[in-house]
Design a protein around this motif. Structure first.
Motif, PDB file in Angstrom:
ATOM      1  N   PHE A 170       5.920  16.977 -12.115  1.00 37.37           N
ATOM      2  CA  PHE A 170       6.554  15.859 -12.615  1.00 37.37           C
ATOM      3  C   PHE A 170       5.622  14.810 -13.275  1.00 37.37           C
ATOM      4  N   GLY A 171       6.202  14.111 -14.212  1.00 34.44           N
ATOM      5  CA  GLY A 171       5.307  13.231 -15.096  1.00 34.44           C
ATOM      6  C   GLY A 171       5.078  11.906 -14.089  1.00 34.44           C
ATOM      7  N   MET A 172       3.773  11.436 -14.713  1.00 34.76           N
ATOM      8  CA  MET A 172       3.334  10.181 -13.850  1.00 34.76           C
ATOM      9  C   MET A 172       4.117   8.968 -13.961  1.00 34.76           C
ATOM     10  N   MET A 173       4.564   8.909 -15.201  1.00 38.01           N
ATOM     11  CA  MET A 173       5.578   7.783 -15.555  1.00 38.01           C
ATOM     12  C   MET A 173       6.955   7.809 -14.840  1.00 38.01           C
ATOM     13  N   GLU A 174       7.300   9.091 -14.561  1.00 37.23           N
ATOM     14  CA  GLU A 174       8.501   9.155 -13.882  1.00 37.23           C
ATOM     15  C   GLU A 174       8.349   9.038 -12.481  1.00 37.23           C
ATOM     16  N   MET A 175       7.139   9.257 -11.957  1.00 39.86           N
ATOM     17  CA  MET A 175       6.602   8.919 -10.480  1.00 39.86           C
ATOM     18  C   MET A 175       6.774   7.461 -10.125  1.00 39.86           C
ATOM     19  N   ILE A 222      -4.180  16.526  -8.701  1.00 41.51           N
ATOM     20  CA  ILE A 222      -2.920  15.797  -8.653  1.00 41.51           C
ATOM     21  C   ILE A 222      -3.031  14.633  -7.966  1.00 41.51           C
ATOM     22  N   ARG A 223      -3.806  14.556  -6.848  1.00 42.79           N
ATOM     23  CA  ARG A 223      -3.719  13.497  -5.831  1.00 42.79           C
ATOM     24  C   ARG A 223      -4.551  12.464  -6.642  1.00 42.79           C
ATOM     25  N   ASP A 224      -5.637  12.814  -7.206  1.00 45.12           N
ATOM     26  CA  ASP A 224      -6.387  11.668  -7.996  1.00 45.12           C
ATOM     27  C   ASP A 224      -5.345  11.239  -9.084  1.00 45.12           C
ATOM     28  N   LEU A 225      -4.948  11.909  -9.846  1.00 47.78           N
ATOM     29  CA  LEU A 225      -4.073  11.266 -10.817  1.00 47.78           C
ATOM     30  C   LEU A 225      -3.096  10.334 -10.360  1.00 47.78           C
ATOM     31  N   MET A 226      -2.373  10.955  -9.335  1.00 46.88           N
ATOM     32  CA  MET A 226      -1.374   9.956  -8.618  1.00 46.88           C
ATOM     33  C   MET A 226      -1.963   8.589  -8.347  1.00 46.88           C
ATOM     34  N   LEU A 227      -3.092   8.586  -7.511  1.00 45.02           N
ATOM     35  CA  LEU A 227      -3.563   7.428  -7.295  1.00 45.02           C
ATOM     36  C   LEU A 227      -4.091   6.465  -8.573  1.00 45.02           C
ATOM     37  N   TYR A 228      -4.698   7.193  -9.538  1.00 44.51           N
ATOM     38  CA  TYR A 228      -5.017   6.461 -10.730  1.00 44.51           C
ATOM     39  C   TYR A 228      -3.722   5.712 -11.336  1.00 44.51           C
ATOM     40  N   THR A 229      -2.795   6.529 -11.338  1.00 49.06           N
ATOM     41  CA  THR A 229      -1.533   6.045 -12.095  1.00 49.06           C
ATOM     42  C   THR A 229      -0.971   4.800 -11.360  1.00 49.06           C
ATOM     43  N   LEU A 230      -0.886   5.086  -9.955  1.00 54.60           N
ATOM     44  CA  LEU A 230      -0.349   3.923  -9.175  1.00 54.60           C
ATOM     45  C   LEU A 230      -0.950   2.709  -9.220  1.00 54.60           C
ATOM     46  N   ASN A 231      -2.217   2.792  -9.183  1.00 57.09           N
ATOM     47  CA  ASN A 231      -3.328   1.591  -9.209  1.00 57.09           C
ATOM     48  C   ASN A 231      -2.979   1.007 -10.630  1.00 57.09           C
ATOM     49  N   ALA A 232      -2.888   1.880 -11.705  1.00 52.67           N
ATOM     50  CA  ALA A 232      -2.745   1.109 -12.871  1.00 52.67           C
ATOM     51  C   ALA A 232      -1.325   0.565 -13.188  1.00 52.67           C
ATOM     52  N   ALA A 233      -0.647   1.000 -12.200  1.00 50.64           N
ATOM     53  CA  ALA A 233       0.829   0.175 -12.517  1.00 50.64           C
ATOM     54  C   ALA A 233       0.831  -0.804 -11.625  1.00 50.64           C
ATOM     55  N   GLY A 234      -0.154  -1.300 -10.936  1.00 46.48           N
ATOM     56  CA  GLY A 234      -0.203  -2.591 -10.133  1.00 46.48           C
ATOM     57  C   GLY A 234      -0.207  -2.352  -8.721  1.00 46.48           C
ATOM     58  N   PHE A 235      -0.008  -0.903  -7.996  1.00 40.36           N
ATOM     59  CA  PHE A 235       0.077  -0.724  -6.705  1.00 40.36           C
ATOM     60  C   PHE A 235      -1.449  -0.531  -6.242  1.00 40.36           C
ATOM     61  N   GLU A 236      -1.430  -0.665  -4.730  1.00 34.00           N
ATOM     62  CA  GLU A 236      -2.400  -0.151  -4.122  1.00 34.00           C
ATOM     63  C   GLU A 236      -2.134   1.105  -3.575  1.00 34.00           C
ATOM     64  N   ALA A 237      -3.095   2.228  -3.549  1.00 34.70           N
ATOM     65  CA  ALA A 237      -2.713   3.551  -3.243  1.00 34.70           C
ATOM     66  C   ALA A 237      -3.928   4.242  -2.333  1.00 34.70           C
ATOM     67  N   LYS A 238      -3.581   4.948  -1.534  1.00 36.68           N
ATOM     68  CA  LYS A 238      -4.654   5.625  -0.687  1.00 36.68           C
ATOM     69  C   LYS A 238      -4.147   7.242  -0.890  1.00 36.68           C
ATOM     70  N   GLY A 239      -5.047   8.051  -0.827  1.00 32.54           N
ATOM     71  CA  GLY A 239      -4.460   9.556  -0.778  1.00 32.54           C
ATOM     72  C   GLY A 239      -5.157  10.255   0.284  1.00 32.54           C
ATOM     73  N   PHE A 240      -4.439  11.422   0.901  1.00 35.48           N
ATOM     74  CA  PHE A 240      -4.685  12.215   1.816  1.00 35.48           C
ATOM     75  C   PHE A 240      -4.469  13.558   1.784  1.00 35.48           C
ATOM     76  N   MET A 268       0.725  -1.332  -0.090  1.00 32.10           N
ATOM     77  CA  MET A 268       0.103   0.181   0.051  1.00 32.10           C
ATOM     78  C   MET A 268       0.911   1.147   0.123  1.00 32.10           C
ATOM     79  N   ILE A 269       0.536   2.177  -1.107  1.00 26.52           N
ATOM     80  CA  ILE A 269       1.249   3.368  -0.813  1.00 26.52           C
ATOM     81  C   ILE A 269       0.229   4.536  -0.367  1.00 26.52           C
ATOM     82  N   PHE A 270       0.749   5.295   0.542  1.00 23.22           N
ATOM     83  CA  PHE A 270      -0.025   6.625   1.070  1.00 23.22           C
ATOM     84  C   PHE A 270       0.421   7.895   0.116  1.00 23.22           C
ATOM     85  N   CYS A 271      -0.190   8.595  -0.431  1.00 24.72           N
ATOM     86  CA  CYS A 271      -0.148   9.663  -0.973  1.00 24.72           C
ATOM     87  C   CYS A 271      -0.775  11.124  -0.466  1.00 24.72           C
TER      88      CYS A 271
END
Length: 224
Positions: A104-109, A11-29, A1-4
């Motif tokens: 920063f780019g989402m793929m870079e993240m 930006i937070r929603d985009l980070m969560l979407y990208t991380l989930n799409a990359a196979g991670f589980e993520a939550k935002g705060f 699980m990754i906390f953002c």
């Protein structure tokens, strides 16, 4: 699980979407209060932490995380819109594992997240995964069915390990493609289907452990 921890909802929603799409589980705060409340019930694998936050800023949060026995070793990637070197130096000096300058780019993240996780992974992580008659030894990098060794390609092995470490979780073809082949891989989701097919064949009866979820992707169920 990754906390953002990011106060900008877009930006937070985009980070969560990208991380989930990359196979991670993520939550935002959006602030420190909700973040620390979540830490009471779950310790994340990694924290993405913005420096500029309402109320308590990222530097203060970083200090608290590093001073706690529970979160002292949790990898942290700092992010900020500031252009000065000061924040970067302070963050790294206080124990941040990496730094991303906005925008920063989402793929870079995703690449930074993977790199930090690889770098901070405990060295002694060898373990034996067992599902029914199927055994995977991460230390020896071997797979066996009822004690008989099965020869797999690297991608087949990584796919199987992914499923066995996440029993019951459904992975889309896109998630598997990005997670196993990498974010820079240019290919089609058909690649995943082909590898799943050969993996099932090599595993024999245990190949049935990998179920197709129609219209979604694949998952491995726990077999007794």
């Amino acid at each position: 699980m990754i906390f953002c921890v990011e106060d900008d909802r877009g930006i937070r929603d985009l980070m969560l979407y990208t991380l989930n799409a990359a196979g991670f589980e993520a939550k935002g705060f959006g602030d420190s209060s909700s973040f620390f409340e979540a830490l009471k019930t779950e310790t994340p694998q990694l924290v993405m932490l913005d420096i500029m936050l309402p109320g308590e800023d990222g530097i203060s949060i970083l200090k608290r995380l590093r001073s706690s026995a529970v979160t002292a070793d949790v990898p942290i990637i700092m992010a900020t819109a500031k252009g000065t070197e000061y924040d970067k130096v302070i963050g790294l000096d206080l124990g941040a594992d990496d730094y991303l300058a906005k925008p920063f780019g989402m793929m870079e993240m995703v690449s930074r997240v993977k790199a930090v996780l690889r770098r901070t992974e405990p060295k002694n992580t060898a373990k034996v995964l067992q599902v029914g008659d199927l055994t995977l030894n991460t230390g020896e990098h071997t797979v066996s069915v009822r004690g008989a060794r099965v020869q797999l390609t690297l991608k087949e092995y990584e796919l199987l390990k992914k499923f066995m470490e996440n029993l019951g979780r459904v992975f889309s073809r896109e998630q598997l493609l990005q997670s196993i082949w990498g974010t820079d891989y240019i290919g089609e989701t058909r690649t995943v289907d082909v590898h799943i097919g050969t993996l099932r064949t090599k595993l024999g009866d245990c190949g049935d452990y990998i179920a197709t979820v129609r219209g979604v992707g694949y998952r491995m169920e726990a077999w007794v």
